[in-house]
Motif scaffolding. Structure first.
Motif, mmCIF file in Angstrom:
data_model
loop_
_atom_site.group_PDB
_atom_site.id
_atom_site.type_symbol
_atom_site.label_atom_id
_atom_site.label_comp_id
_atom_site.label_asym_id
_atom_site.label_seq_id
_atom_site.Cartn_x
_atom_site.Cartn_y
_atom_site.Cartn_z
ATOM 1 N N GLU A 246 18.108 55.643 65.002
ATOM 2 C CA GLU A 246 18.159 55.154 66.501
ATOM 3 C C GLU A 246 17.551 53.855 66.980
ATOM 4 O OE1 GLU A 246 17.001 58.087 65.140
ATOM 5 O OE2 GLU A 246 19.104 59.471 65.792
ATOM 6 N N VAL A 247 16.373 53.609 66.530
ATOM 7 C CA VAL A 247 15.774 52.383 66.695
ATOM 8 C C VAL A 247 16.467 51.216 66.199
ATOM 9 C CG1 VAL A 247 13.912 51.008 66.216
ATOM 10 C CG2 VAL A 247 13.634 53.410 66.811
ATOM 11 N N LEU A 297 21.117 33.064 87.177
ATOM 12 C CA LEU A 297 21.380 33.259 85.663
ATOM 13 C C LEU A 297 19.895 33.732 84.912
ATOM 14 C CD1 LEU A 297 23.683 30.259 84.733
ATOM 15 C CD2 LEU A 297 24.190 32.962 84.128
ATOM 16 N N VAL A 298 19.070 33.018 85.055
ATOM 17 C CA VAL A 298 17.857 33.165 84.232
ATOM 18 C C VAL A 298 17.026 34.651 84.845
ATOM 19 C CG1 VAL A 298 15.573 32.440 83.512
ATOM 20 C CG2 VAL A 298 17.373 30.896 83.842
ATOM 21 N N ALA A 299 17.275 34.763 86.038
ATOM 22 C CA ALA A 299 16.684 35.980 86.598
ATOM 23 C C ALA A 299 17.508 37.257 85.902
ATOM 24 C CB ALA A 299 17.000 36.436 88.071
ATOM 25 N N GLY A 300 18.709 37.230 85.811
ATOM 26 C CA GLY A 300 19.394 38.041 85.225
ATOM 27 C C GLY A 300 19.103 38.368 83.585
ATOM 28 N N ILE A 301 18.696 37.257 82.946
ATOM 29 C CA ILE A 301 18.233 37.287 81.718
ATOM 30 C C ILE A 301 16.928 37.873 81.599
ATOM 31 C CG2 ILE A 301 17.551 35.847 79.728
ATOM 32 C CD1 ILE A 301 19.569 33.680 80.432
ATOM 33 N N ILE A 302 15.921 37.593 82.465
ATOM 34 C CA ILE A 302 14.629 38.325 82.492
ATOM 35 C C ILE A 302 14.891 39.495 82.609
ATOM 36 C CG2 ILE A 302 12.577 38.352 83.761
ATOM 37 C CD1 ILE A 302 12.886 35.601 84.283
ATOM 38 N N ALA A 303 15.618 40.120 83.814
ATOM 39 C CA ALA A 303 15.822 41.844 83.808
ATOM 40 C C ALA A 303 16.225 42.180 82.605
ATOM 41 C CB ALA A 303 16.784 42.173 85.043
ATOM 42 N N THR A 304 17.528 41.636 81.927
ATOM 43 C CA THR A 304 18.034 42.006 80.679
ATOM 44 C C THR A 304 16.788 42.219 79.748
ATOM 45 O OG1 THR A 304 20.171 41.162 81.421
ATOM 46 C CG2 THR A 304 19.975 41.874 78.964
ATOM 47 N N ALA A 305 16.144 41.313 79.423
ATOM 48 C CA ALA A 305 15.015 41.332 78.400
ATOM 49 C C ALA A 305 14.094 42.862 78.746
ATOM 50 C CB ALA A 305 14.147 40.336 78.655
ATOM 51 N N VAL A 306 13.830 43.349 79.942
ATOM 52 C CA VAL A 306 13.395 44.571 80.246
ATOM 53 C C VAL A 306 13.971 45.573 79.948
ATOM 54 C CG1 VAL A 306 12.233 45.764 82.194
ATOM 55 C CG2 VAL A 306 11.979 43.400 82.157
ATOM 56 N N GLY A 307 15.395 45.376 80.086
ATOM 57 C CA GLY A 307 16.370 46.488 79.908
ATOM 58 C C GLY A 307 16.045 46.817 78.166
ATOM 59 N N ASN A 308 16.321 45.635 77.411
ATOM 60 C CA ASN A 308 16.093 45.785 76.193
ATOM 61 C C ASN A 308 14.879 46.382 75.533
ATOM 62 O OD1 ASN A 308 18.425 44.384 76.005
ATOM 63 N ND2 ASN A 308 17.810 42.501 75.304
ATOM 64 N N ASP A 309 13.592 46.177 76.217
ATOM 65 C CA ASP A 309 12.559 46.812 75.918
ATOM 66 C C ASP A 309 12.506 48.278 76.080
ATOM 67 O OD1 ASP A 309 11.128 44.479 75.149
ATOM 68 O OD2 ASP A 309 9.901 44.094 77.011
ATOM 69 N N LEU A 310 13.111 48.628 77.105
ATOM 70 C CA LEU A 310 13.127 49.872 77.390
ATOM 71 C C LEU A 310 14.025 50.872 76.329
ATOM 72 C CD1 LEU A 310 13.761 50.035 81.320
ATOM 73 C CD2 LEU A 310 11.727 50.688 79.974
ATOM 74 N N VAL A 311 15.324 49.964 75.861
ATOM 75 C CA VAL A 311 15.922 50.787 74.863
ATOM 76 C C VAL A 311 15.339 50.878 73.576
ATOM 77 C CG1 VAL A 311 18.221 50.506 73.711
ATOM 78 C CG2 VAL A 311 18.145 49.960 76.152
ATOM 79 N N LEU A 312 14.753 49.664 73.068
ATOM 80 C CA LEU A 312 14.064 49.716 71.663
ATOM 81 C C LEU A 312 12.851 50.821 71.744
ATOM 82 C CD1 LEU A 312 14.039 46.356 70.714
ATOM 83 C CD2 LEU A 312 14.674 48.144 69.251
ATOM 84 N N GLY A 313 12.292 50.926 72.798
ATOM 85 C CA GLY A 313 10.933 51.541 73.006
ATOM 86 C C GLY A 313 11.266 53.123 73.250
ATOM 87 N N HIS A 314 12.429 53.313 73.906
ATOM 88 C CA HIS A 314 12.391 54.837 74.072
ATOM 89 C C HIS A 314 14.039 55.246 74.040
ATOM 90 C CE1 HIS A 314 8.484 54.723 75.700
ATOM 91 N NE2 HIS A 314 8.972 53.738 76.326
ATOM 92 N N PRO A 315 14.607 55.150 72.834
ATOM 93 C CA PRO A 315 15.940 54.931 72.633
ATOM 94 C C PRO A 315 16.746 56.555 73.068
ATOM 95 C CG PRO A 315 15.023 55.185 70.418
ATOM 96 C CD PRO A 315 13.858 54.683 71.667
ATOM 97 N N HIS A 316 15.753 57.727 72.872
ATOM 98 C CA HIS A 316 16.228 58.861 73.027
ATOM 99 C C HIS A 316 16.012 59.423 74.621
ATOM 100 C CE1 HIS A 316 16.991 60.023 69.075
ATOM 101 N NE2 HIS A 316 15.878 59.734 68.615
ATOM 102 N N ALA A 317 15.260 58.498 75.244
ATOM 103 C CA ALA A 317 14.618 59.241 76.781
ATOM 104 C C ALA A 317 15.913 58.905 77.586
ATOM 105 C CB ALA A 317 13.498 58.274 77.056
ATOM 106 N N ASN A 371 21.276 58.763 77.489
ATOM 107 C CA ASN A 371 20.027 58.158 77.167
ATOM 108 C C ASN A 371 20.147 56.658 77.028
ATOM 109 O OD1 ASN A 371 21.245 57.620 74.861
ATOM 110 N ND2 ASN A 371 20.361 59.490 73.649
ATOM 111 N N MET A 372 18.844 56.137 76.911
ATOM 112 C CA MET A 372 18.560 54.644 76.986
ATOM 113 C C MET A 372 19.639 54.168 75.594
ATOM 114 S SD MET A 372 16.207 53.620 79.076
ATOM 115 C CE MET A 372 14.686 54.118 79.362
ATOM 116 N N LEU A 373 19.707 54.674 74.675
ATOM 117 C CA LEU A 373 20.625 54.027 73.512
ATOM 118 C C LEU A 373 22.031 54.027 74.224
ATOM 119 C CD1 LEU A 373 20.900 52.824 70.640
ATOM 120 C CD2 LEU A 373 20.891 55.391 69.691
#
Length: 401
Positions: A246-247, A297-317, A371-373
């Motif tokens: 999953e990770v 544009l860059v604000a969207g990229i920053i927010a997307t980076a946060v979303g990526n962190d969430l998906v990688l850190g908690h794929p089952h949540a 879930n996040m994944l």
């Protein structure tokens, strides 16, 4: 409208100043000084994404937005300076390095900017904005083509400075309000040509800029933001103890999403951006639009980076409401910002981007049950669809040309 404008009729006079870039009709290259300067902003973007990740509340989002607009303003105004002034001259090089030091202090204070280091953030930011502008204004003779614009700009920055300082002395909500007023002041001033009673105002049709250089500087900042997204993905992956299937799926999903964002910008329109400025009969206004839209544009990229962190850190949540919002709004903001960007470059509406943003919002019911994944894959799929759509449009556009 911005730090680096001069009337077209006086370009020859402006060109005789020893600090200005030598214009020979060719694309003005981005110097090593400018690239070195951008490294501070890699750190600043990282700080902002971490701040948002750990403060996913309405108040937290507002605070990060205010800090992001300040960071962008500091970079943007310096970018306009280096569009006109030669970074390889000792004076301008020294100015850039001084701004780097202050920018490093400002970026380091971001985690506590709405806490105990509010004054550090405010003073370093004000020093960057006012100090840079005052330095340039003092270098120019009173009759120089650029001097009046810099004097007007200095007045506006000195008007906003007390709001930054007063905000640092206030508590959370009041600080946010005062800093918001300061941000609006600095973003709004260019829109009215830095108009000052008794000093007149600037007219964008009288401004000349080096379009290729300005477009390239914006493109490099997008690279900085996308690079930070990849760094955040790598850091999140390294923190995961067990690399389950999953990770690894989450890694592929987030990487493909970042790759699709890169393609939407660099693969479908970035080469045409400088031409859009050069072709325009009002290049100063187009250049200003570029800076405003890249903040989105860059604000969207920053927010997307946060979303990526969430998906990688908690794929089952199962995502909370705040987490779901950042998962969907990050790429949606990026697509909408990209739509505005392409409307400036091509003069038309990017239907694919609007449709993509609508598809992301339509995922809300799924996000409440999945879930996040799953959400990571679905948001990536939407951006990939838009990328393929835009690629087909690009091919048709080139065949028609």
């Amino acid at each position: 409208m911005h730090p680096a404008h001069a009337t077209q009729g006086s370009t020859a006079d402006a060109g005789r100043h020893p600090l200005l870039r030598h214009r020979d009709g060719h694309h003005a290259r981005v110097t090593f000084e400018e690239l070195f300067f951008d490294l501070v902003y890699v750190f600043a973007v990282t700080q902002l994404s971490h701040q948002l990740l750990h403060h996913l509340t309405v108040a937290g989002v507002i605070e990060v937005l205010i800090l992001w607009f300040a960071v962008w303003l500091g970079w943007q105004y310096t970018c306009w300076v280096t569009n006109w002034f030669d970074p390889e001259t000792p004076h301008i090089r020294g100015l850039i390095f001084a701004n780097m030091l202050l920018g490093l202090v400002m970026a380091s204070s971001i985690p506590q900017a709405f806490g105990e280091r509010g004054m550090v953030f405010a003073l370093s930011y004000v020093a960057i904005q006012v100090g840079r502008t005052a330095f340039i204004a003092l270098q120019l003779p009173s009759g120089h083509a650029l001097a009046a614009n810099y004097r007007r700009m200095l007045v506006w920055l000195m008007v906003s400075a007390p709001f930054w300082i007063a905000g640092a002395l206030a508590e959370h909500e009041t600080r946010a309000l005062l800093w918001f007023i300061a941000v609006v002041c600095e973003y709004g001033a260019p829109m009215v040509g830095f108009a000052v009673p008794g000093m007149g105002r600037s007219n964008t049709r009288d401004w000349t800029i080096e379009g290729g250089h300005l477009a390239e500087r914006c493109q490099l900042f997008v690279i900085v933001a996308l690079g930070e997204t990849l760094l955040a993905t790598g850091a999140s992956l390294s923190d995961v103890g067990h690399w389950s299937s999953e990770v690894l799926q989450a890694l592929v999903a987030t990487f493909l999403g970042t790759l699709a964002m890169w393609w939407l910008y660099f693969g479908t329109s970035s080469k045409d951006a400088s031409e859009a400025i050069i072709r325009s009969d009002d290049p100063g206004r187009i250049g200003a639009y570029f800076h405003y839209v890249h903040a989105i544009l860059v604000a969207g990229i920053i927010a997307t980076a946060v979303g990526n962190d969430l998906v990688l850190g908690h794929p089952h949540a199962m995502p909370t409401a705040a987490q779901l919002a950042v998962l969907l709004l990050g790429p949606a903001i990026y697509l909408l910002g990209s739509a505005v960007y392409k409307s400036i470059v091509y003069g038309g509406v990017a239907i694919s981007h609007i449709a993509g943003a609508a598809m992301l919002l339509a995922l809300v019911p799924i996000g409440l049950a999945g879930n996040m994944l799953l959400m990571g894959w679905l948001t990536t799929a939407v951006v990939l669809v838009v990328s393929v759509w835009e690629t087909q449009l690009l091919r048709r556009r080139r065949r028609a040309a």
